[in-house]
Design a protein around this motif. Structure first.
Motif, PDB file in Angstrom:
ATOM      1  N   THR A  96      -1.494  -5.428   3.978  1.00  0.00           N
ATOM      2  CA  THR A  96      -0.326  -6.197   4.428  1.00  0.00           C
ATOM      3  C   THR A  96      -0.537  -7.696   4.278  1.00  0.00           C
ATOM      4  O   THR A  96       0.337  -8.412   3.791  1.00  0.00           O
ATOM      5  CB  THR A  96      -0.013  -5.856   5.903  1.00  0.00           C
ATOM      6  OG1 THR A  96       0.139  -4.441   6.003  1.00  0.00           O
ATOM      7  CG2 THR A  96       1.246  -6.548   6.374  1.00  0.00           C
ATOM      8  N   ASP A 197       1.077  -3.246  -5.531  1.00  0.00           N
ATOM      9  CA  ASP A 197       0.605  -2.673  -4.267  1.00  0.00           C
ATOM     10  C   ASP A 197       0.013  -1.308  -4.599  1.00  0.00           C
ATOM     11  O   ASP A 197       0.736  -0.344  -4.843  1.00  0.00           O
ATOM     12  CB  ASP A 197       1.803  -2.571  -3.317  1.00  0.00           C
ATOM     13  CG  ASP A 197       1.460  -1.896  -2.007  1.00  0.00           C
ATOM     14  OD1 ASP A 197       0.357  -1.341  -1.897  1.00  0.00           O
ATOM     15  OD2 ASP A 197       2.314  -1.926  -1.101  1.00  0.00           O
ATOM     16  N   SER A 228      -6.454  -1.195   0.076  1.00  0.00           N
ATOM     17  CA  SER A 228      -6.630  -1.081   1.530  1.00  0.00           C
ATOM     18  C   SER A 228      -7.752  -0.119   1.886  1.00  0.00           C
ATOM     19  O   SER A 228      -7.703   1.058   1.514  1.00  0.00           O
ATOM     20  CB  SER A 228      -5.322  -0.575   2.148  1.00  0.00           C
ATOM     21  OG  SER A 228      -5.526  -0.187   3.484  1.00  0.00           O
ATOM     22  N   LYS A 231      -6.555   2.889   4.093  1.00  0.00           N
ATOM     23  CA  LYS A 231      -6.159   4.140   3.450  1.00  0.00           C
ATOM     24  C   LYS A 231      -7.391   4.883   2.924  1.00  0.00           C
ATOM     25  O   LYS A 231      -7.548   6.070   3.125  1.00  0.00           O
ATOM     26  CB  LYS A 231      -5.217   3.864   2.267  1.00  0.00           C
ATOM     27  CG  LYS A 231      -4.035   2.981   2.611  1.00  0.00           C
ATOM     28  CD  LYS A 231      -3.119   3.625   3.609  1.00  0.00           C
ATOM     29  CE  LYS A 231      -2.004   2.677   4.004  1.00  0.00           C
ATOM     30  NZ  LYS A 231      -1.230   3.146   5.144  1.00  0.00           N
TER      31      LYS A 231
END
Ligand SMILES: Cc1ncc(COP(=O)(O)O)c(C=O)c1O
Length: 389
Positions: A96, A197, A228, A231
């Motif tokens: 984010t 992303d 990320s 994840k």
């Protein structure tokens, strides 16, 4: 005092709304994307070690050197590319923050940023806070494929950024190499940056390989790629991610990062560095781990009138309920919570102008027992609706 909101139309996200509704109704929550199982015990150990070793003060702004070096090696293994950990890689507060920083770094007042619906909810507010305008192009269900001619028509002298999310949440589709080639051809000779992303990079099914912008020579030169550990390590609360971009873009991103979060939790970075060095099987096995869960849920829903669509990637799964109800997804999802005691996520809140949507998103990052219990509730609800038809 009266003041004007900068984001007057932004409310609570659909994830928080559905999780709150799940609590109110005592429903099983398989909507929001977070695992309900433990992280690898070695990760917990490594954090304890890092804290005891005294890694408790500010980490370097760009990220702990050992972690950036480990990630650089991991990227070489995954995509066969060389990333300079010193000048091209920044550790951020989850994917984010990387997305927010990248947008602030390149979008200025009056600029356009193109994005695709259904879109993850952080993109548009970040564009608007930068003074830009989000140009939202819809990917139509059920296959959610890109129409690159439509994208071409949306390009203008004001276009500064194109955001792609691959593997794609919430459609559970993946972009192909041909999609990346089409994107590269569109932006060639234009001053447009790409924000990719790729937080679900390690979750692609049925033998597919993830098509990263980092492995695409032309796109690599103009892309921020966002990842990320939340994840990859099943640890969404660790809020640790990173951004890879050419040195020139990284320099600009770090200017924002420096005054946004400055630096990320030091002991977690040390723990993740050690984990990446010692436990590559954790991410190499991630696709198989979630593919098995996808298949388990599909088996359990075999013959059910609420039908799973075959997910190509991400740790989500869509189900199509159009055979049992003509209601639109937000209403149907609320009814499923109230009557079927199961919380899912409707897709239309991810669109600026939603098409007639009769799909719901389920999170696969759950224990097998949770997925089986969810399948039972879906079947019971579908049966009760069929009996009333
Ligand atoms: C498509 C997409 N991008 C970015 C993020 C944010 O990742 P993080 O939790 O690391 O901030 C998520 C999280 O759900 C996501 O689904």
């Amino acid at each position: 005092m009266h003041f004007a909101s900068k984001l007057p139309d932004v409310g609570t996200t659909i994830f928080s709304v559905m999780s709150r509704r799940a609590l109110e109704e005592g429903a099983l929550n398989i909507g929001q994307g977070f695992p309900d199982y433990s992280i690898d015990a070695r990760l917990s150990e490594y954090v304890q070690e890092a804290i005891s070793a005294g890694y408790n003060q500010y980490a370097p702004m760009e990220g702990v050197v050992a972690l950036r070096e480990q990630i650089s090696g991991k990227l070489r293994g995954s995509y066969g590319i060389d990333v300079d950990p010193e000048r091209e890689l920044t550790i951020t507060c989850g994917g984010t923050e990387a997305i927010f920083d990248a947008i602030q770094a390149v979008v200025s007042a009056g600029d356009d940023a193109i994005m695709f619906d259904p879109a993850y909810d952080v993109y548009e507010p970040a564009i608007r806070l930068a003074g830009g305008r989000a140009v939202r192009i819809a990917l139509p269900p059920p296959d959610f494929s890109y129409d690159w001619d439509q994208v071409k028509l949306a390009l203008s002298d004001r276009t500064r950024l194109i955001i792609i999310n691959n593997p794609h949440n919430p459609s559970c589709t993946v972009a192909s190499h041909a999609d990346l080639d089409a994107l590269a051809a569109l932006v060639r000779d234009r001053p447009i940056t790409i924000l990719a992303d790729e937080v679900y990079e390690h979750v692609v099914f049925d033998g597919r390989r993830h098509a990263s912008v980092l492995a695409h020579a032309e796109l690599r030169e103009r892309s921020f790629a966002v990842f990320s550990f939340g994840k990859t390590l099943h640890a969404t609360g660790w809020r640790t991610g990173y951004c890879v971009a050419p040195a020139e873009l990284t320099r600009e991103l770090r200017k924002v990062h420096q005054f946004n979060t400055f630096s990320i939790v030091a002991p977690l970075q040390h723990a993740i560095a050690k984990y990446v060095a010692h436990c590559p099987e954790s991410w190499l096995g991630l696709s198989a781990f979630f593919e098995r869960k996808r298949d388990l849920l599909s088996e359990r829903l075999h013959g059910c009138a609420i039908r799973p669509l075959k997910a190509a990637g991400t740790y989500f799964q869509l189900v199509d309920y159009s055979a049992v109800s003509a209601a639109l997804d937000v209403d149907f999802a609320d009814r499923l919570i109230r009557e079927g005691k199961l919380a899912t996520i409707p897709l239309s809140p991810f669109y600026a102008r939603p098409p007639q949507m009769r799909l719901l998103r389920i999170c696969l990052a759950k224990r097998d027992e949770t997925l089986c219990a969810a399948a039972e509730r879906i079947k019971d609800f579908a049966n009760s609706l069929e009996q009333r038809q």
